[in-house]
Design a protein around this motif. Sequence first.
Motif, PDB file in Angstrom:
ATOM      1  N   GLN A  14       0.827  -1.208   0.000  1.00 51.91           N
ATOM      2  CA  GLN A  14       0.000   0.000   0.000  1.00 51.91           C
ATOM      3  C   GLN A  14       0.865   1.263   0.000  1.00 51.91           C
ATOM      4  O   GLN A  14       0.418   2.319  -0.441  1.00 51.91           O
ATOM      5  N   TYR A  15       2.078   1.141   0.496  1.00 50.90           N
ATOM      6  CA  TYR A  15       2.982   2.283   0.591  1.00 50.90           C
ATOM      7  C   TYR A  15       4.140   2.188  -0.400  1.00 50.90           C
ATOM      8  O   TYR A  15       5.105   2.943  -0.305  1.00 50.90           O
ATOM      9  N   GLY A  16       4.044   1.267  -1.350  1.00 49.79           N
ATOM     10  CA  GLY A  16       5.102   1.115  -2.332  1.00 49.79           C
ATOM     11  C   GLY A  16       6.343   0.452  -1.777  1.00 49.79           C
ATOM     12  O   GLY A  16       7.438   0.616  -2.335  1.00 49.79           O
ATOM     13  N   CYS A  17       6.197  -0.303  -0.694  1.00 53.62           N
ATOM     14  CA  CYS A  17       7.336  -0.977  -0.057  1.00 53.62           C
ATOM     15  C   CYS A  17       7.322  -2.477  -0.376  1.00 53.62           C
ATOM     16  O   CYS A  17       6.287  -3.041  -0.725  1.00 53.62           O
ATOM     17  N   ASN A  18       8.479  -3.090  -0.232  1.00 53.25           N
ATOM     18  CA  ASN A  18       8.637  -4.531  -0.419  1.00 53.25           C
ATOM     19  C   ASN A  18       9.108  -5.160   0.880  1.00 53.25           C
ATOM     20  O   ASN A  18       9.838  -4.528   1.665  1.00 53.25           O
ATOM     21  N   GLY A  19       8.695  -6.414   1.105  1.00 55.02           N
ATOM     22  CA  GLY A  19       9.096  -7.114   2.314  1.00 55.02           C
ATOM     23  C   GLY A  19       9.816  -8.406   2.004  1.00 55.02           C
ATOM     24  O   GLY A  19       9.577  -9.030   0.967  1.00 55.02           O
ATOM     25  N   SER A  20      10.701  -8.814   2.905  1.00 52.42           N
ATOM     26  CA  SER A  20      11.449 -10.058   2.744  1.00 52.42           C
ATOM     27  C   SER A  20      11.636 -10.688   4.115  1.00 52.42           C
ATOM     28  O   SER A  20      12.155 -10.044   5.038  1.00 52.42           O
ATOM     29  N   TYR A  21      11.203 -11.956   4.252  1.00 50.92           N
ATOM     30  CA  TYR A  21      11.285 -12.624   5.552  1.00 50.92           C
ATOM     31  C   TYR A  21      12.512 -13.525   5.628  1.00 50.92           C
ATOM     32  O   TYR A  21      12.805 -14.278   4.691  1.00 50.92           O
TER      33      TYR A  21
END
Length: 219
Positions: A14-21
Amino acid sequence: MTIYQQELMRKLSQYGCNGSYSENEETLSFSYNGIKIGWMKKNGSICGVVDVNMPDEVDNMFFIIQKQAKEICEYVRLYKSSPPMGIPDANEYRKLTEYRDTVLAGMYSEQHGFMFTTWSQSADKSYVTNGDYSPDYAYVKEAFAVRRAGLIDKDCVISEDEAADIYRCVDYARGNCETLTHEQERQLDFLAKKLQYGYPQFEISPPTFEQDGSPQLNL
């Protein structure tokens, strides 16, 4: 991933961010414009990358994500400590709080995350009606306090549209008022940051008085 990390992962885009676990570290890292800006631990706490050369827009995005993470921790912990509704037709929900005949409730699924609602409940609490459903916790919490339970007078609350108008005025004053003192500029900058904190979308797409396609006068 823990429930905190799963919730944040769902919202990062929603904020143009990417995540990595990371399974080894049990942390959820998040980045913006290709730059790692922080990570969430399994208990929901947030850590930020320390870099004095971090661009302002990237640095600001960290605080937006941090605010979102704080909200996630609030409703996840409330959900975990709340009892089921105790009503057959609504027992998948937990009663987060209630005031008089108004209930704020939430449910969770591994596939879709959280759904929240406000209801009107009967005097004997045997059934509920008039559900107002949303995955947005802030919206439903405001609906409970302002529009349904009347805990806060709606005339004392600034709406999102009103906040956008204030932001436009602040932005216009900063860019066009030549008589501002340094202290006044600093106060306007602080007000703009405060509005962005309350409404993260203002940081992503700042409200202005400019209108696309409007005629321009060239002198």
